[in-house]
Design a protein around this motif. Structure first.
Motif, PDB file in Angstrom:
ATOM      1  N   HIS A 153       0.781  -1.333  -0.107  1.00  0.00           N
ATOM      2  CA  HIS A 153      -0.172   0.037   0.146  1.00  0.00           C
ATOM      3  C   HIS A 153       0.954   1.352   0.055  1.00  0.00           C
ATOM      4  CE1 HIS A 153      -2.880   3.032   1.415  1.00  0.00           C
ATOM      5  NE2 HIS A 153      -3.895   2.323   1.015  1.00  0.00           N
ATOM      6  N   GLU A 154       1.819   1.210   0.973  1.00  0.00           N
ATOM      7  CA  GLU A 154       2.792   2.420   0.759  1.00  0.00           C
ATOM      8  C   GLU A 154       3.300   2.827  -0.412  1.00  0.00           C
ATOM      9  OE1 GLU A 154       5.437   1.837   4.103  1.00  0.00           O
ATOM     10  OE2 GLU A 154       4.174   3.168   5.741  1.00  0.00           O
ATOM     11  N   LYS A 155       3.765   1.579  -0.811  1.00  0.00           N
ATOM     12  CA  LYS A 155       4.568   1.865  -2.289  1.00  0.00           C
ATOM     13  C   LYS A 155       3.844   2.317  -3.459  1.00  0.00           C
ATOM     14  CE  LYS A 155       8.159  -1.478  -1.150  1.00  0.00           C
ATOM     15  NZ  LYS A 155       9.536  -0.229  -1.324  1.00  0.00           N
ATOM     16  N   LEU A 156       2.543   1.842  -3.623  1.00  0.00           N
ATOM     17  CA  LEU A 156       1.656   2.284  -4.755  1.00  0.00           C
ATOM     18  C   LEU A 156       1.116   3.392  -4.362  1.00  0.00           C
ATOM     19  CD1 LEU A 156      -0.014  -1.385  -5.298  1.00  0.00           C
ATOM     20  CD2 LEU A 156       1.887  -0.326  -6.548  1.00  0.00           C
ATOM     21  N   LEU A 157       0.712   3.654  -3.071  1.00  0.00           N
ATOM     22  CA  LEU A 157       0.187   5.299  -2.950  1.00  0.00           C
ATOM     23  C   LEU A 157       1.155   6.064  -3.192  1.00  0.00           C
ATOM     24  CD1 LEU A 157      -2.268   6.937  -1.933  1.00  0.00           C
ATOM     25  CD2 LEU A 157      -1.246   6.422   0.632  1.00  0.00           C
ATOM     26  N   ALA A 158       2.720   5.905  -2.884  1.00  0.00           N
ATOM     27  CA  ALA A 158       3.715   6.900  -3.349  1.00  0.00           C
ATOM     28  C   ALA A 158       3.618   7.012  -4.716  1.00  0.00           C
ATOM     29  CB  ALA A 158       5.018   6.483  -2.727  1.00  0.00           C
ATOM     30  N   ILE A 159       3.467   6.003  -5.602  1.00  0.00           N
ATOM     31  CA  ILE A 159       3.276   6.162  -7.135  1.00  0.00           C
ATOM     32  C   ILE A 159       2.379   7.125  -7.340  1.00  0.00           C
ATOM     33  CG2 ILE A 159       3.006   4.960  -9.324  1.00  0.00           C
ATOM     34  CD1 ILE A 159       4.511   2.737  -8.047  1.00  0.00           C
ATOM     35  N   SER A 160       1.145   6.845  -6.982  1.00  0.00           N
ATOM     36  CA  SER A 160      -0.119   7.453  -7.255  1.00  0.00           C
ATOM     37  C   SER A 160      -0.020   8.873  -6.946  1.00  0.00           C
ATOM     38  CB  SER A 160      -1.292   6.899  -6.524  1.00  0.00           C
ATOM     39  OG  SER A 160      -2.491   7.625  -6.457  1.00  0.00           O
ATOM     40  N   LYS A 161       0.432   9.266  -5.916  1.00  0.00           N
ATOM     41  CA  LYS A 161       0.475  10.771  -5.297  1.00  0.00           C
ATOM     42  C   LYS A 161       1.857  11.599  -6.023  1.00  0.00           C
ATOM     43  CE  LYS A 161       0.400  11.258  -0.834  1.00  0.00           C
ATOM     44  NZ  LYS A 161       0.608  11.148   0.551  1.00  0.00           N
ATOM     45  N   ARG A 162       2.330  10.884  -7.201  1.00  0.00           N
ATOM     46  CA  ARG A 162       3.260  11.791  -7.996  1.00  0.00           C
ATOM     47  C   ARG A 162       2.388  12.389  -8.894  1.00  0.00           C
ATOM     48  NH1 ARG A 162       6.993   6.763  -9.820  1.00  0.00           N
ATOM     49  NH2 ARG A 162       7.684   6.223  -7.848  1.00  0.00           N
ATOM     50  N   ASN A 163       1.198  12.031  -9.191  1.00  0.00           N
ATOM     51  CA  ASN A 163       0.128  12.569  -9.988  1.00  0.00           C
ATOM     52  C   ASN A 163      -0.824  13.599  -9.283  1.00  0.00           C
ATOM     53  OD1 ASN A 163      -1.870  12.914 -12.326  1.00  0.00           O
ATOM     54  ND2 ASN A 163      -2.845  11.432 -11.388  1.00  0.00           N
ATOM     55  N   LEU A 164      -1.479  13.219  -8.285  1.00  0.00           N
ATOM     56  CA  LEU A 164      -2.327  13.685  -7.593  1.00  0.00           C
ATOM     57  C   LEU A 164      -2.575  13.404  -6.172  1.00  0.00           C
ATOM     58  CD1 LEU A 164      -5.442  13.985 -10.143  1.00  0.00           C
ATOM     59  CD2 LEU A 164      -3.975  15.979  -9.222  1.00  0.00           C
ATOM     60  N   PRO A 165      -2.687  14.325  -5.130  1.00  0.00           N
ATOM     61  CA  PRO A 165      -2.539  13.994  -3.807  1.00  0.00           C
ATOM     62  C   PRO A 165      -3.710  13.106  -3.379  1.00  0.00           C
ATOM     63  CG  PRO A 165      -3.451  16.224  -4.152  1.00  0.00           C
ATOM     64  CD  PRO A 165      -2.776  15.607  -5.401  1.00  0.00           C
ATOM     65  N   GLY A 166      -3.781  12.271  -2.289  1.00  0.00           N
ATOM     66  CA  GLY A 166      -4.779  11.538  -1.696  1.00  0.00           C
ATOM     67  C   GLY A 166      -4.921  10.137  -2.056  1.00  0.00           C
ATOM     68  N   TYR A 167      -5.912   9.362  -1.752  1.00  0.00           N
ATOM     69  CA  TYR A 167      -6.034   7.972  -2.195  1.00  0.00           C
ATOM     70  C   TYR A 167      -7.540   7.958  -2.691  1.00  0.00           C
ATOM     71  CZ  TYR A 167      -6.890   3.131  -1.376  1.00  0.00           C
ATOM     72  OH  TYR A 167      -7.080   1.584  -1.705  1.00  0.00           O
ATOM     73  N   SER A 168      -7.125   6.812  -3.840  1.00  0.00           N
ATOM     74  CA  SER A 168      -8.551   6.137  -4.425  1.00  0.00           C
ATOM     75  C   SER A 168      -8.289   4.874  -4.904  1.00  0.00           C
ATOM     76  CB  SER A 168      -9.119   7.390  -5.424  1.00  0.00           C
ATOM     77  OG  SER A 168     -10.149   6.505  -6.000  1.00  0.00           O
ATOM     78  N   ASP A 169      -9.471   4.158  -5.031  1.00  0.00           N
ATOM     79  CA  ASP A 169      -9.203   2.752  -5.571  1.00  0.00           C
ATOM     80  C   ASP A 169     -10.146   2.453  -6.535  1.00  0.00           C
ATOM     81  OD1 ASP A 169     -11.230   2.170  -3.698  1.00  0.00           O
ATOM     82  OD2 ASP A 169      -9.634   1.448  -2.265  1.00  0.00           O
ATOM     83  N   TRP A 170     -10.801   1.237  -6.475  1.00  0.00           N
ATOM     84  CA  TRP A 170     -11.533   0.767  -7.476  1.00  0.00           C
ATOM     85  C   TRP A 170     -12.981   1.073  -6.930  1.00  0.00           C
ATOM     86  CZ3 TRP A 170     -15.683  -2.045  -5.281  1.00  0.00           C
ATOM     87  CH2 TRP A 170     -15.335  -2.566  -3.972  1.00  0.00           C
ATOM     88  N   MET A 171     -13.043   1.649  -5.823  1.00  0.00           N
ATOM     89  CA  MET A 171     -14.638   1.920  -5.355  1.00  0.00           C
ATOM     90  C   MET A 171     -14.868   3.553  -5.695  1.00  0.00           C
ATOM     91  SD  MET A 171     -16.441   1.147  -1.833  1.00  0.00           S
ATOM     92  CE  MET A 171     -15.553   2.424  -0.809  1.00  0.00           C
ATOM     93  N   ASN A 172     -13.686   4.134  -6.120  1.00  0.00           N
ATOM     94  CA  ASN A 172     -13.732   5.652  -6.778  1.00  0.00           C
ATOM     95  C   ASN A 172     -14.502   6.442  -5.402  1.00  0.00           C
ATOM     96  OD1 ASN A 172     -13.450   4.017  -9.109  1.00  0.00           O
ATOM     97  ND2 ASN A 172     -13.979   5.908 -10.053  1.00  0.00           N
ATOM     98  N   VAL A 173     -13.617   6.318  -4.228  1.00  0.00           N
ATOM     99  CA  VAL A 173     -13.752   7.212  -3.212  1.00  0.00           C
ATOM    100  C   VAL A 173     -12.644   7.884  -2.801  1.00  0.00           C
ATOM    101  CG1 VAL A 173     -14.801   7.561  -0.746  1.00  0.00           C
ATOM    102  CG2 VAL A 173     -16.144   5.879  -2.377  1.00  0.00           C
ATOM    103  N   TRP A 174     -12.516   9.030  -2.960  1.00  0.00           N
ATOM    104  CA  TRP A 174     -11.400   9.913  -2.437  1.00  0.00           C
ATOM    105  C   TRP A 174     -11.181  10.092  -1.091  1.00  0.00           C
ATOM    106  CZ3 TRP A 174      -9.693  14.628  -0.522  1.00  0.00           C
ATOM    107  CH2 TRP A 174      -8.268  15.056  -0.948  1.00  0.00           C
TER     108      TRP A 174
END
Length: 289
Positions: A153-174
């Motif tokens: 989770h930490e590693k994939l979230l770090a990749i995602s946050k290079r684009n936009l801040p925050g967390y999202s997944d398949w449920m599309n809740v930020w």
């Protein structure tokens, strides 16, 4: 641009994924709190694949081959950064992030640790017997999976946050922090006592580690565990999935009211005919259709 000929490329080719992401975002109107979100997806058993499980792919989903034949002599579950499925997910996520440039959100892939991760490795029938025949092995493995989940989770979230801040997944809740959609679909097969023994301790550890969480409660067979879930002070919400062939959301109004009365948020899929009943019977705060 035509879809790749090979099935595996339709799942994994970064250029094809980018074209799909942009086509999806461009063809969709996003109202209210909706937003364009695309996430690297190799199916619901990908977490087990990070731990050595092999996957087989169809057009719309993939499934694990249940390769853990025995608890005897198994290695401790650890994240191998050279695992081909881990490298594939990271490559897909990095390609999407490099393309997105803020145009769409790149979410974290679908992660099923805990007993669901062990189901991927053992199969549901075998794991059900393991609860009786090898309870200590199951409990140890569940917490090993949790340690891996934290790193993934930490590693994939770090990749995602290079684009936009925050967390999202398949449920599309930020969410602005370290959030997670957690689940245990295997719960539908086990008793309340087994839930308390095998699911709840690791689930509590998950909820304490994440900043926010929603539990994906899947199907009427899992409803017997709702009261136990609502006791969890660190759980923020429930996604109620009534399942194929079941009445739609309005039928489950008492269930949804119980969730709200416990102070939890709700995520539920609806059809237009459900809305008058749900809007009259539920509070708008913390409610997402």
């Amino acid at each position: 641009y035509r879809a790749p000929t090979r099935l595996i490329d339709r799942w994994m080719d970064p250029d094809w994924l980018i074209r799909r992401a942009r086509a999806q975002a461009g063809a969709t109107w996003y109202g209210g709190e909706a937003y364009p979100d695309f996430w690297p997806n190799l199916g619901p058993d990908i977490f087990a694949a990070f731990l050595g499980e092999e996957l087989e792919f169809g057009e719309d989903t993939s499934w694990a081959k249940h390769g853990l034949a025995s608890w005897d002599g198994r290695p401790v579950f650890r994240l191998d950064l050279e695992n081909r499925w881990w490298r594939a997910i990271c490559t897909m996520a990095e390609a999407l992030v490099a393309d997105a440039q803020g145009d769409y959100f790149v979410g974290v892939t679908d992660l099923h640790a805990g007993l669901d991760g062990l189901v991927s490795m053992r199969g549901p029938e075998t794991l059900a017997m393991d609860l009786f025949d090898h309870p200590d092995a199951v409990k140890s493995a569940v917490f090993e999976c949790f340690a891996v989940l934290q790193k993934v989770h930490e590693k994939l979230l770090a990749i995602s946050k290079r684009n936009l801040p925050g967390y999202s997944d398949w449920m599309n809740v930020w969410h602005p922090g370290r959030a997670f959609t957690t689940s245990c679909d295997f719960m539908g097969m086990i008793s309340d006592a087994d839930y308390r023994e095998f699911v709840e301790p690791e689930l509590k550890a998950q909820l304490a580690w994440f900043d926010a969480s929603v539990f994906h409660l899947d199907g009427p067979g899992a409803l017997r565990h709702l009261d136990a879930l609502l006791e969890l002070k660190d759980l923020d919400g429930i996604q109620w999935v009534y399942g194929a062939g079941q009445p739609t959301a309005a039928h489950w109004l008492p269930v949804l009211q119980k969730i709200q009365d416990a102070g939890k948020c709700i995520h539920v899929s609806v059809i237009p005919d459900d809305l008058p009943v749900l809007c009259a019977g539920l509070k708008p705060e913390g409610l997402m259709f």
